[in-house]
Motif scaffolding. Structure first.
Motif, PDB file in Angstrom:
ATOM      1  N   ILE A 194       0.854  -1.176   0.000  1.00  0.00           N
ATOM      2  CA  ILE A 194       0.000   0.000   0.000  1.00  0.00           C
ATOM      3  C   ILE A 194       0.898   1.238   0.000  1.00  0.00           C
ATOM      4  O   ILE A 194       1.973   1.236   0.585  1.00  0.00           O
ATOM      5  CB  ILE A 194      -0.953  -0.033   1.208  1.00  0.00           C
ATOM      6  N   ASP A 195       0.470   2.277  -0.690  1.00  0.00           N
ATOM      7  CA  ASP A 195       1.195   3.530  -0.918  1.00  0.00           C
ATOM      8  C   ASP A 195       2.224   3.429  -2.038  1.00  0.00           C
ATOM      9  O   ASP A 195       2.900   4.405  -2.331  1.00  0.00           O
ATOM     10  CB  ASP A 195       1.874   4.071   0.354  1.00  0.00           C
TER      11      ASP A 195
ATOM     12  N   TYR B  25      -8.557   2.919  -6.338  1.00  0.00           N
ATOM     13  CA  TYR B  25      -7.242   2.396  -5.979  1.00  0.00           C
ATOM     14  C   TYR B  25      -7.228   1.677  -4.632  1.00  0.00           C
ATOM     15  O   TYR B  25      -6.164   1.375  -4.112  1.00  0.00           O
ATOM     16  CB  TYR B  25      -6.200   3.516  -6.000  1.00  0.00           C
ATOM     17  N   GLY B  26      -8.411   1.359  -4.105  1.00  0.00           N
ATOM     18  CA  GLY B  26      -8.471   0.548  -2.901  1.00  0.00           C
ATOM     19  C   GLY B  26      -9.150   1.183  -1.711  1.00  0.00           C
ATOM     20  O   GLY B  26      -9.352   0.526  -0.694  1.00  0.00           O
TER      21      GLY B  26
ATOM     22  N   LEU C  72      -4.132   2.360  -2.429  1.00  0.00           N
ATOM     23  CA  LEU C  72      -4.684   2.756  -1.141  1.00  0.00           C
ATOM     24  C   LEU C  72      -5.336   1.582  -0.418  1.00  0.00           C
ATOM     25  O   LEU C  72      -5.895   1.757   0.665  1.00  0.00           O
ATOM     26  CB  LEU C  72      -5.700   3.884  -1.349  1.00  0.00           C
ATOM     27  N   GLY C  73      -5.270   0.412  -1.017  1.00  0.00           N
ATOM     28  CA  GLY C  73      -5.822  -0.815  -0.450  1.00  0.00           C
ATOM     29  C   GLY C  73      -5.302  -1.991  -1.246  1.00  0.00           C
ATOM     30  O   GLY C  73      -4.454  -1.842  -2.112  1.00  0.00           O
TER      31      GLY C  73
END
Length: 79
Positions: A4-5, A24-25, A49-50
């Motif tokens: 993530i990120d 994006y999550g 983001l997920g």
């Protein structure tokens, strides 16, 4: 699986138009352009983001080369 990120990049060619919606999550749909100024497929990039990325739209093609995927699922909406 990517962290993530980290960055996630793909290119897509919609059946109509030149944009897709991408989650994006985090559940938020973001409108992204899919074409360059010259009309060729552009790289679409965003931050993960997920653990699940969802791309919304009818697509002619999808390229996720270089990304670590655990699965791909195609959803078809019947009218």
């Amino acid at each position: 699986m990517k962290k993530i990120d980290s960055s996630f990049t793909f290119s897509a060619e919609p059946v109509e138009g030149d944009t897709v919606l991408v989650d994006y999550g985090d559940g938020t749909k973001v409108k992204k352009g899919t074409k360059t100024y010259w009309g060729s497929n552009a790289s679409v990039q965003g931050k993960l983001l997920g653990d699940t990325v969802r791309i919304y739209g009818a697509l002619k093609s999808l390229d996720v080369a270089g990304e670590l995927l655990s699965s791909i699922q195609r959803m078809v909406r019947l009218s």
